[in-house]
Enzyme design. Sequence first.
Site, PDB file in Angstrom:
ATOM      1  N   CYS A 199     -10.428  -4.553   0.643  1.00 29.17           N
ATOM      2  CA  CYS A 199     -11.494  -3.555   0.706  1.00 29.17           C
ATOM      3  C   CYS A 199     -12.408  -3.707  -0.516  1.00 29.17           C
ATOM      4  O   CYS A 199     -12.109  -4.461  -1.450  1.00 29.17           O
ATOM      5  CB  CYS A 199     -10.908  -2.150   0.764  1.00 29.17           C
ATOM      6  SG  CYS A 199     -10.302  -1.518  -0.823  1.00 29.17           S
ATOM      7  N   ASN A 247       0.834  -1.198   0.000  1.00 26.02           N
ATOM      8  CA  ASN A 247       0.000   0.000   0.000  1.00 26.02           C
ATOM      9  C   ASN A 247       0.872   1.253   0.000  1.00 26.02           C
ATOM     10  O   ASN A 247       1.942   1.291   0.612  1.00 26.02           O
ATOM     11  CB  ASN A 247      -0.998   0.016   1.180  1.00 26.02           C
ATOM     12  CG  ASN A 247      -0.359  -0.149   2.545  1.00 26.02           C
ATOM     13  OD1 ASN A 247       0.614  -0.869   2.704  1.00 26.02           O
ATOM     14  ND2 ASN A 247      -0.921   0.529   3.537  1.00 26.02           N
ATOM     15  N   CYS A 249     -10.760  -3.018  -3.950  1.00 21.79           N
ATOM     16  CA  CYS A 249      -9.858  -4.083  -4.400  1.00 21.79           C
ATOM     17  C   CYS A 249     -10.646  -5.310  -4.841  1.00 21.79           C
ATOM     18  O   CYS A 249     -10.275  -5.987  -5.797  1.00 21.79           O
ATOM     19  CB  CYS A 249      -8.858  -4.443  -3.307  1.00 21.79           C
ATOM     20  SG  CYS A 249      -7.633  -3.136  -3.073  1.00 21.79           S
ATOM     21  N   GLU A 292       0.272   5.166   0.697  1.00 23.64           N
ATOM     22  CA  GLU A 292      -0.682   6.172   1.168  1.00 23.64           C
ATOM     23  C   GLU A 292      -0.320   7.572   0.675  1.00 23.64           C
ATOM     24  O   GLU A 292       0.770   7.792   0.132  1.00 23.64           O
ATOM     25  CB  GLU A 292      -0.752   6.127   2.698  1.00 23.64           C
ATOM     26  CG  GLU A 292      -1.324   4.813   3.218  1.00 23.64           C
ATOM     27  CD  GLU A 292      -1.427   4.780   4.740  1.00 23.64           C
ATOM     28  OE1 GLU A 292      -0.856   5.660   5.415  1.00 23.64           O
ATOM     29  OE2 GLU A 292      -2.095   3.857   5.240  1.00 23.64           O
ATOM     30  N   ASN A 293      -1.248   8.496   0.882  1.00 26.56           N
ATOM     31  CA  ASN A 293      -1.061   9.857   0.411  1.00 26.56           C
ATOM     32  C   ASN A 293      -1.737  10.816   1.392  1.00 26.56           C
ATOM     33  O   ASN A 293      -2.772  10.474   1.970  1.00 26.56           O
ATOM     34  CB  ASN A 293      -1.697   9.996  -0.980  1.00 26.56           C
ATOM     35  CG  ASN A 293      -1.240  11.251  -1.693  1.00 26.56           C
ATOM     36  OD1 ASN A 293      -1.603  12.365  -1.321  1.00 26.56           O
ATOM     37  ND2 ASN A 293      -0.434  11.079  -2.708  1.00 26.56           N
ATOM     38  N   ALA A 294      -1.154  12.009   1.544  1.00 31.47           N
ATOM     39  CA  ALA A 294      -1.762  13.019   2.416  1.00 31.47           C
ATOM     40  C   ALA A 294      -3.182  13.334   1.950  1.00 31.47           C
ATOM     41  O   ALA A 294      -4.067  13.621   2.756  1.00 31.47           O
ATOM     42  CB  ALA A 294      -0.913  14.294   2.429  1.00 31.47           C
ATOM     43  N   CYS A 314      -4.157   0.680  -2.400  1.00 30.10           N
ATOM     44  CA  CYS A 314      -3.998  -0.529  -1.586  1.00 30.10           C
ATOM     45  C   CYS A 314      -2.966  -1.464  -2.214  1.00 30.10           C
ATOM     46  O   CYS A 314      -2.659  -1.379  -3.412  1.00 30.10           O
ATOM     47  CB  CYS A 314      -5.318  -1.282  -1.494  1.00 30.10           C
ATOM     48  SG  CYS A 314      -6.686  -0.350  -0.805  1.00 30.10           S
ATOM     49  N   GLU A 345      -3.246  -4.651  -2.898  1.00 30.89           N
ATOM     50  CA  GLU A 345      -3.794  -5.558  -3.905  1.00 30.89           C
ATOM     51  C   GLU A 345      -3.831  -4.891  -5.282  1.00 30.89           C
ATOM     52  O   GLU A 345      -3.449  -5.484  -6.298  1.00 30.89           O
ATOM     53  CB  GLU A 345      -5.221  -6.005  -3.527  1.00 30.89           C
ATOM     54  CG  GLU A 345      -5.317  -6.756  -2.207  1.00 30.89           C
ATOM     55  CD  GLU A 345      -5.620  -5.839  -1.028  1.00 30.89           C
ATOM     56  OE1 GLU A 345      -5.062  -4.717  -0.975  1.00 30.89           O
ATOM     57  OE2 GLU A 345      -6.400  -6.252  -0.151  1.00 30.89           O
TER      58      GLU A 345
HETATM   59 ZN   LIG Z   1      -8.145  -2.177  -1.124  1.00 27.84          ZN
END
Ligand SMILES: [Zn+2]
Length: 165
Positions: A113, A63, A116, A65-67, A74, A76
């Site tokens: 999730c 994964n 995904c 992430e971003n601000a 994700c 996957e």
């Molecule tokens: Zn996901």
Amino acid sequence: MIRTNNISFSYTEYGKDEDLAPGDLELVLAAREIALNAYAPYSNFRVGAAIRLKSGIIIKGANVENAAFPSGICAERSALSNSVSNHPDDIPVEIAVAAMTDEGITAGFVSPCGSCRQVIAEEETRIGKPIRILLSGRNNTIVLDSISSLLPLQFNKTQLKSNLP
Ligand SMILES: [Zn+2]
């Protein structure tokens, strides 16, 4: 006409790592390994996904992430984007997912999730075959035969076609 329908699915649950077949354990360990590369400064929840292609190649993703939270991706989808981009004709056979927090590998398995699930469903549609799914934690790993179990009644291209005028 009124009818109540029922959807059910089964999956196999394994206990500790040593219960897994060697190939399955290899894929789970690859997912755990790549989770260490996650960029997860906001959640500290590191996820790794490892896809075994038909040729035997293993493609990994973590994964990122971003601000701007929705811009994150994700593990996957990260792994699947990699495999489709770099190996479009070498189809995915199975995908393993694992996650860790600051305390180490999660005790229970983690589940993809909704986004995904939809993306894995699209990949099954693209390749015309089910993708085996291994969801792994420290204490157990479950194995499902297809994303259909996690995303029943899914939206896919057949509905697009059937709804065209
Ligand atoms: Zn996901």
